[in-house]
Design a protein around this motif. Structure first.
Motif, PDB file in Angstrom:
ATOM      1  N   LYS A 175       0.829  -1.206   0.000  1.00 34.89           N
ATOM      2  CA  LYS A 175       0.000   0.000   0.000  1.00 34.89           C
ATOM      3  C   LYS A 175       0.866   1.260   0.000  1.00 34.89           C
ATOM      4  N   ILE A 176       1.879   1.288   0.861  1.00 36.47           N
ATOM      5  CA  ILE A 176       2.713   2.490   0.992  1.00 36.47           C
ATOM      6  C   ILE A 176       3.455   2.782  -0.307  1.00 36.47           C
ATOM      7  N   HIS A 177       4.021   1.751  -0.920  1.00 36.45           N
ATOM      8  CA  HIS A 177       4.745   1.969  -2.166  1.00 36.45           C
ATOM      9  C   HIS A 177       3.811   2.488  -3.256  1.00 36.45           C
ATOM     10  N   THR A 178       2.601   1.938  -3.325  1.00 31.24           N
ATOM     11  CA  THR A 178       1.648   2.377  -4.343  1.00 31.24           C
ATOM     12  C   THR A 178       1.274   3.836  -4.141  1.00 31.24           C
ATOM     13  N   VAL A 179       0.982   4.201  -2.899  1.00 25.71           N
ATOM     14  CA  VAL A 179       0.613   5.591  -2.607  1.00 25.71           C
ATOM     15  C   VAL A 179       1.753   6.541  -2.970  1.00 25.71           C
ATOM     16  N   ARG A 180       2.972   6.205  -2.582  1.00 24.36           N
ATOM     17  CA  ARG A 180       4.124   7.059  -2.897  1.00 24.36           C
ATOM     18  C   ARG A 180       4.329   7.185  -4.404  1.00 24.36           C
ATOM     19  N   THR A 181       4.048   6.119  -5.130  1.00 24.36           N
ATOM     20  CA  THR A 181       4.289   6.118  -6.575  1.00 24.36           C
ATOM     21  C   THR A 181       3.224   6.883  -7.335  1.00 24.36           C
ATOM     22  N   VAL A 182       1.964   6.563  -7.087  1.00 24.92           N
ATOM     23  CA  VAL A 182       0.905   7.178  -7.901  1.00 24.92           C
ATOM     24  C   VAL A 182       0.563   8.596  -7.457  1.00 24.92           C
ATOM     25  N   PHE A 183       0.969   8.964  -6.214  1.00 23.94           N
ATOM     26  CA  PHE A 183       0.716  10.324  -5.760  1.00 23.94           C
ATOM     27  C   PHE A 183       1.975  11.190  -5.787  1.00 23.94           C
ATOM     28  N   ALA A 218       4.716  13.804  -7.255  1.00 18.83           N
ATOM     29  CA  ALA A 218       4.516  15.054  -7.995  1.00 18.83           C
ATOM     30  C   ALA A 218       4.784  14.833  -9.480  1.00 18.83           C
ATOM     31  N   ASN A 219       4.003  15.501 -10.295  1.00 19.39           N
ATOM     32  CA  ASN A 219       4.164  15.463 -11.757  1.00 19.39           C
ATOM     33  C   ASN A 219       4.222  14.038 -12.314  1.00 19.39           C
ATOM     34  N   PRO A 220       3.197  13.227 -12.040  1.00 15.97           N
ATOM     35  CA  PRO A 220       3.220  11.849 -12.548  1.00 15.97           C
ATOM     36  C   PRO A 220       3.006  11.818 -14.066  1.00 15.97           C
ATOM     37  N   ALA A 221       3.480  10.765 -14.699  1.00 19.03           N
ATOM     38  CA  ALA A 221       3.221  10.553 -16.120  1.00 19.03           C
ATOM     39  C   ALA A 221       1.724  10.309 -16.302  1.00 19.03           C
ATOM     40  N   PRO A 222       1.201  10.557 -17.507  1.00 17.23           N
ATOM     41  CA  PRO A 222      -0.237  10.358 -17.741  1.00 17.23           C
ATOM     42  C   PRO A 222      -0.724   8.965 -17.330  1.00 17.23           C
ATOM     43  N   ARG A 223       0.088   7.923 -17.566  1.00 13.52           N
ATOM     44  CA  ARG A 223      -0.323   6.577 -17.195  1.00 13.52           C
ATOM     45  C   ARG A 223      -0.502   6.464 -15.697  1.00 13.52           C
ATOM     46  N   ARG A 224       0.445   7.049 -14.929  1.00 12.44           N
ATOM     47  CA  ARG A 224       0.345   6.954 -13.476  1.00 12.44           C
ATOM     48  C   ARG A 224      -0.790   7.818 -12.944  1.00 12.44           C
ATOM     49  N   ARG A 225      -1.089   8.915 -13.621  1.00 13.88           N
ATOM     50  CA  ARG A 225      -2.229   9.725 -13.207  1.00 13.88           C
ATOM     51  C   ARG A 225      -3.517   8.920 -13.363  1.00 13.88           C
ATOM     52  N   LYS A 226      -3.612   8.167 -14.449  1.00 11.54           N
ATOM     53  CA  LYS A 226      -4.775   7.300 -14.651  1.00 11.54           C
ATOM     54  C   LYS A 226      -4.828   6.218 -13.581  1.00 11.54           C
ATOM     55  N   THR A 227      -3.672   5.639 -13.250  1.00  9.07           N
ATOM     56  CA  THR A 227      -3.613   4.623 -12.201  1.00  9.07           C
ATOM     57  C   THR A 227      -4.047   5.211 -10.866  1.00  9.07           C
ATOM     58  N   ARG A 228      -3.639   6.453 -10.602  1.00  9.86           N
ATOM     59  CA  ARG A 228      -4.045   7.124  -9.363  1.00  9.86           C
ATOM     60  C   ARG A 228      -5.554   7.215  -9.268  1.00  9.86           C
ATOM     61  N   HIS A 229      -6.214   7.617 -10.355  1.00 10.37           N
ATOM     62  CA  HIS A 229      -7.669   7.746 -10.360  1.00 10.37           C
ATOM     63  C   HIS A 229      -8.338   6.395 -10.142  1.00 10.37           C
ATOM     64  N   GLN A 230      -7.813   5.358 -10.774  1.00  9.72           N
ATOM     65  CA  GLN A 230      -8.374   4.023 -10.593  1.00  9.72           C
ATOM     66  C   GLN A 230      -8.170   3.536  -9.163  1.00  9.72           C
ATOM     67  N   PHE A 231      -7.025   3.823  -8.584  1.00  6.51           N
ATOM     68  CA  PHE A 231      -6.717   3.436  -7.208  1.00  6.51           C
ATOM     69  C   PHE A 231      -7.721   4.056  -6.250  1.00  6.51           C
ATOM     70  N   ILE A 232      -7.972   5.359  -6.403  1.00  7.29           N
ATOM     71  CA  ILE A 232      -8.920   6.061  -5.533  1.00  7.29           C
ATOM     72  C   ILE A 232     -10.326   5.507  -5.731  1.00  7.29           C
ATOM     73  N   PHE A 233     -10.710   5.310  -6.988  1.00  5.20           N
ATOM     74  CA  PHE A 233     -12.056   4.821  -7.286  1.00  5.20           C
ATOM     75  C   PHE A 233     -12.271   3.427  -6.705  1.00  5.20           C
ATOM     76  N   ASP A 234     -11.303   2.536  -6.889  1.00  6.76           N
ATOM     77  CA  ASP A 234     -11.450   1.163  -6.400  1.00  6.76           C
ATOM     78  C   ASP A 234     -11.530   1.112  -4.883  1.00  6.76           C
ATOM     79  N   LEU A 235     -10.727   1.923  -4.208  1.00  8.38           N
ATOM     80  CA  LEU A 235     -10.789   1.959  -2.744  1.00  8.38           C
ATOM     81  C   LEU A 235     -12.128   2.517  -2.265  1.00  8.38           C
ATOM     82  N   ALA A 236     -12.662   3.497  -2.981  1.00  6.31           N
ATOM     83  CA  ALA A 236     -13.959   4.065  -2.609  1.00  6.31           C
ATOM     84  C   ALA A 236     -15.069   3.030  -2.783  1.00  6.31           C
ATOM     85  N   VAL A 237     -15.043   2.303  -3.899  1.00  3.32           N
ATOM     86  CA  VAL A 237     -16.041   1.255  -4.129  1.00  3.32           C
ATOM     87  C   VAL A 237     -15.901   0.164  -3.079  1.00  3.32           C
ATOM     88  N   TYR A 238     -14.661  -0.205  -2.773  1.00  4.40           N
ATOM     89  CA  TYR A 238     -14.411  -1.208  -1.735  1.00  4.40           C
ATOM     90  C   TYR A 238     -15.046  -0.781  -0.410  1.00  4.40           C
TER      91      TYR A 238
END
Length: 331
Positions: free
Chosen positions: A150-158, A160-180
């Motif tokens: 969890k910690i590594h994922t948060v540090r990676t996708v959040f 600063a200045n993430p690549a577009p792919r990681r920005r998309k991953t960030r949105h999916q990460f937040i959405f999946d946790l919210a649905v969970y």
């Protein structure tokens, strides 16, 4: 103007891809595991009498195994190679596999696919077993593994200045946790506190340790080997590999991480170069952790040699695959 050259008819996609949108017909197997988890969990939470001890105990054991199947097994396969050829059902699988152990597809991709497969338990691997391959350090690895992911994922996708792919991953990460959180909270309310603790939180906690144990066991006992094929522990048991879709052949997985799980039997000639000591028969769940107190207890040269002899005869005869279930290896 016609050139006179006949045009070959386009091959019609199989029913599984054309209608069900499955990437491979064999993917019905992982989907059955998802359906079993959903059905067993619903029965445990809502069927009267399920909390009676002689029903509850085997239910908890089965749910813990199904949890691990979805969390480490199905999610693992799905992240390397999505089960469907369509985006929507793939996102549904992401979320369903997240429910048993709160492991999102974003975490599996960032930690396992992009980090672990790049560094392979060496420097740079956030899940490396270095210094934690024995004693209390090993147990601590099993317990804290989920938090490290969890910690590594948060540090990676959040970052600063993430690549577009990681920005998309960030949105999916937040959405999946919210649905969970929404699904788990709603089911908790509907099922009641005691029953939900018994049939969700107890298997959940077992799964957290099992996931850490599986990740540790895949590499820690093999740390003394330097040749590439032998840096992973391989569970070669036929029944287990049927239940986990050939994924016990971990050396093959690291050599060919992108192949479909049903193609692994075609790559088992790679196991010829694997040291027999890291080919084992026992199940890769925490109940086999007692081997930690036995020097070399996780290695099994005798079994490995016998298994490799059987492999040779099967390769020579062309019968590596199961006769009745050809998607699976049977050695």
């Amino acid at each position: 103007m016609s050139t006179g050259t006949p045009v070959a008819p386009t091959e019609k996609p199989p029913f599984s891809r054309r209608v069900l949108k499955l990437e491979h017909a064999a993917n019905v197997g992982p989907l059955v595991h998802i359906a079993l988890w959903m059905g067993m969990t619903a029965a445990a939470l809502f069927v009267p009498g399920a909390s009676t001890w002689y029903i509850a105990v085997p239910l908890i054991i089965v749910l813990a195994l199904l949890n691990l199947s979805l969390t480490i097994g199905v999610m693992h396969m799905h992240t390397h190679r999505p089960l469907f050829v369509s985006k929507f059902p793939n996102r549904v699988v992401d979320i369903l596999c997240c429910l048993p152990g709160n492991l999102t597809a974003a975490e599996m991709r960032e930690v396992h696919v992009l980090n672990h497969h790049r560094f392979n338990d060496g420097p740079g691997d956030v899940t490396a077993t270095t210094g934690m391959d024995k004693g209390i350090g090993a147990i601590w690895y099993w317990v804290r593994y989920g938090m490290v992911v969890k910690i590594h994922t948060v540090r990676t996708v959040f970052a600063a200045n993430p690549a577009p792919r990681r920005r998309k991953t960030r949105h999916q990460f937040i959405f999946d946790l919210a649905v969970y959180a929404l699904v788990i909270g709603s089911v908790w309310y509907a099922a009641g506190f005691e029953r939900f603790v018994l049939f969700y939180w107890v298997p959940f906690l077992i799964t957290q340790v099992n996931a850490g144990y599986f990740a540790w066991l895949s590499h820690a006992p093999a740390r003394g080997f330097t040749d590439e094929p032998s840096t992973s522990l391989n569970n070669a048991g036929n029944i287990l590999n049927f239940l986990i879709f050939n994924q016990g052949y971990h050396s093959v997985h690291h050599r060919y991480p992108g192949i479909h799980w049903s193609q692994i039997p075609d790559k088992l000639d790679y196991m010829r170069d694997v040291n027999p000591r890291v080919i084992v028969p026992y199940w890769m769940v925490a109940q086999s952790g007692w081997r930690l107190v036995v020097p070399g207890g996780f290695l099994n040269e005798g079994y490995g040699n016998k298994w490799k002899a059987r492999l040779e005869s099967r390769l020579e005869a062309g019968t590596v695959r199961s006769r009745y279930l050809p998607w699976f290896a049977w050695i």
